[in-house]
Design an enzyme around this catalytic site. Sequence first.
Site, mmCIF file in Angstrom:
data_model
loop_
_atom_site.group_PDB
_atom_site.id
_atom_site.type_symbol
_atom_site.label_atom_id
_atom_site.label_comp_id
_atom_site.label_asym_id
_atom_site.label_seq_id
_atom_site.Cartn_x
_atom_site.Cartn_y
_atom_site.Cartn_z
ATOM 1 N N GLY A 47 0.871 -1.164 0.000
ATOM 2 C CA GLY A 47 0.000 0.000 0.000
ATOM 3 C C GLY A 47 0.910 1.217 0.000
ATOM 4 O O GLY A 47 1.823 1.306 -0.816
ATOM 5 N N GLU A 48 0.706 2.098 0.962
ATOM 6 C CA GLU A 48 1.578 3.269 1.058
ATOM 7 C C GLU A 48 2.056 3.337 2.508
ATOM 8 O O GLU A 48 1.247 3.514 3.421
ATOM 9 C CB GLU A 48 0.776 4.507 0.658
ATOM 10 C CG GLU A 48 1.592 5.501 -0.140
ATOM 11 C CD GLU A 48 2.568 6.258 0.746
ATOM 12 O OE1 GLU A 48 3.742 6.425 0.358
ATOM 13 O OE2 GLU A 48 2.162 6.668 1.849
ATOM 14 N N SER A 49 3.351 3.177 2.711
ATOM 15 C CA SER A 49 3.847 2.957 4.077
ATOM 16 C C SER A 49 3.612 4.148 5.004
ATOM 17 O O SER A 49 3.325 3.955 6.190
ATOM 18 C CB SER A 49 5.328 2.570 4.063
ATOM 19 O OG SER A 49 6.093 3.506 3.347
ATOM 20 N N CYS A 79 6.013 -5.438 -0.018
ATOM 21 C CA CYS A 79 6.134 -4.076 -0.510
ATOM 22 C C CYS A 79 6.074 -3.065 0.643
ATOM 23 O O CYS A 79 6.989 -3.020 1.451
ATOM 24 C CB CYS A 79 5.086 -3.841 -1.591
ATOM 25 S SG CYS A 79 5.569 -2.529 -2.713
ATOM 26 N N ARG A 105 12.962 3.248 -0.401
ATOM 27 C CA ARG A 105 11.635 3.291 -1.011
ATOM 28 C C ARG A 105 11.719 3.670 -2.488
ATOM 29 O O ARG A 105 12.668 4.321 -2.908
ATOM 30 C CB ARG A 105 10.759 4.332 -0.294
ATOM 31 C CG ARG A 105 10.502 3.972 1.147
ATOM 32 C CD ARG A 105 9.704 5.060 1.835
ATOM 33 N NE ARG A 105 8.370 5.232 1.247
ATOM 34 C CZ ARG A 105 7.569 6.248 1.530
ATOM 35 N NH1 ARG A 105 7.959 7.193 2.357
ATOM 36 N NH2 ARG A 105 6.395 6.324 0.965
ATOM 37 N N ILE A 133 5.303 -2.619 -7.795
ATOM 38 C CA ILE A 133 4.538 -1.374 -7.939
ATOM 39 C C ILE A 133 5.178 -0.321 -7.048
ATOM 40 O O ILE A 133 5.111 -0.426 -5.819
ATOM 41 C CB ILE A 133 3.059 -1.574 -7.529
ATOM 42 C CG1 ILE A 133 2.421 -2.716 -8.345
ATOM 43 C CG2 ILE A 133 2.268 -0.278 -7.728
ATOM 44 C CD1 ILE A 133 1.058 -3.152 -7.839
ATOM 45 N N ARG A 134 5.831 0.656 -7.647
ATOM 46 C CA ARG A 134 6.567 1.659 -6.868
ATOM 47 C C ARG A 134 7.297 0.991 -5.702
ATOM 48 O O ARG A 134 7.168 1.374 -4.541
ATOM 49 C CB ARG A 134 5.630 2.771 -6.374
ATOM 50 C CG ARG A 134 5.100 3.613 -7.544
ATOM 51 C CD ARG A 134 4.177 4.733 -7.140
ATOM 52 N NE ARG A 134 4.692 5.574 -6.057
ATOM 53 C CZ ARG A 134 5.664 6.464 -6.196
ATOM 54 N NH1 ARG A 134 6.246 6.632 -7.366
ATOM 55 N NH2 ARG A 134 6.049 7.181 -5.176
ATOM 56 N N HIS A 169 4.624 -7.892 -5.039
ATOM 57 C CA HIS A 169 3.269 -8.307 -4.629
ATOM 58 C C HIS A 169 2.969 -9.734 -5.090
ATOM 59 O O HIS A 169 2.352 -9.906 -6.152
ATOM 60 C CB HIS A 169 2.227 -7.371 -5.262
ATOM 61 C CG HIS A 169 2.197 -6.002 -4.678
ATOM 62 N ND1 HIS A 169 1.321 -5.625 -3.688
ATOM 63 C CD2 HIS A 169 2.946 -4.911 -4.940
ATOM 64 C CE1 HIS A 169 1.519 -4.361 -3.364
ATOM 65 N NE2 HIS A 169 2.506 -3.899 -4.114
ATOM 66 N N GLU A 171 0.738 -11.628 -4.029
ATOM 67 C CA GLU A 171 -0.713 -11.881 -3.954
ATOM 68 C C GLU A 171 -1.435 -11.418 -5.215
ATOM 69 O O GLU A 171 -2.604 -11.736 -5.409
ATOM 70 C CB GLU A 171 -1.297 -11.203 -2.702
ATOM 71 C CG GLU A 171 -1.533 -9.693 -2.799
ATOM 72 C CD GLU A 171 -0.257 -8.848 -2.743
ATOM 73 O OE1 GLU A 171 0.853 -9.418 -2.670
ATOM 74 O OE2 GLU A 171 -0.387 -7.610 -2.798
HETATM 75 N N1 GLN Z 1 5.829 3.122 -2.629
HETATM 76 C C1 GLN Z 1 5.158 2.580 -1.469
HETATM 77 C C2 GLN Z 1 5.847 3.067 -0.192
HETATM 78 O O1 GLN Z 1 6.948 3.555 -0.234
HETATM 79 C C3 GLN Z 1 5.125 1.066 -1.490
HETATM 80 C C4 GLN Z 1 4.354 0.603 -2.704
HETATM 81 C C5 GLN Z 1 3.622 -0.684 -2.548
HETATM 82 O O2 GLN Z 1 3.385 -1.206 -1.448
HETATM 83 N N2 GLN Z 1 3.184 -1.198 -3.674
HETATM 84 O O3 GLN Z 1 5.276 2.953 0.848
#
Ligand code: GLN
Length: 188
Positions: A47-49, A79, A105, A133-134, A169, A171
């Site tokens: 997700g987004e940490s 991730c 990151r 993903i990022r 990911h 999953e």
């Molecule tokens: N870019 C996100 C972060 O730094 C991580 C991306 C992800 O979980 N797919 O938190």
Amino acid sequence: MKKIGVLALQGAVREHVQMLEELGCEAVTITRAEQLVELDGLVLPGGESTTMRKLLDRYGLLGPIRILAEKGLPMFGTCAGLILLARDVVDYESHLAVMDVKVARNSYGRQVDSFEVLLSIKEIGEDIPAVFIRAPHIVSVGEQVEILASCDDKIVLARDRHLLGCSFHPELTRDTRIMEYFINVVVA
Ligand code: GLN
């Protein structure tokens, strides 16, 4: 039947729940500290940490999850979940700080924000699809940490005793081998 919690504050929760159930586990979504009981393992999704950190603080989950990790509860961070577990995060504060790795990151550049590759993973197998993903990567690891996979010379999957963390990911694919490794070898 193994009971595996999935932190459900934000991110790819449902896909983890589906994969765990497909593998015969009971999956419990976790949004409150009182739910962190009788678990055999815990998955921290991507997700987004920084957002997840805010929510962990708001719901009083950071301390209880850290204590469980320190007591030896097996955890799998994917991730952003890996970023939450890491002892150090380059240029940012750390979060749970329980897994002896340093992560950076958004390691794979803007123009390739997301991509899929096939990885060869030690102890797990060949041609395992991995969706980035990022994604972060692991910059360095402590002595007892086992490096399980790299991509473009960057470490992307590692195990520190009962803690497993990957940059990508698993999953989001149909390949269940990494989750099976978590359930059968790390949780055991
Ligand atoms: N870019 C996100 C972060 O730094 C991580 C991306 C992800 O979980 N797919 O938190």
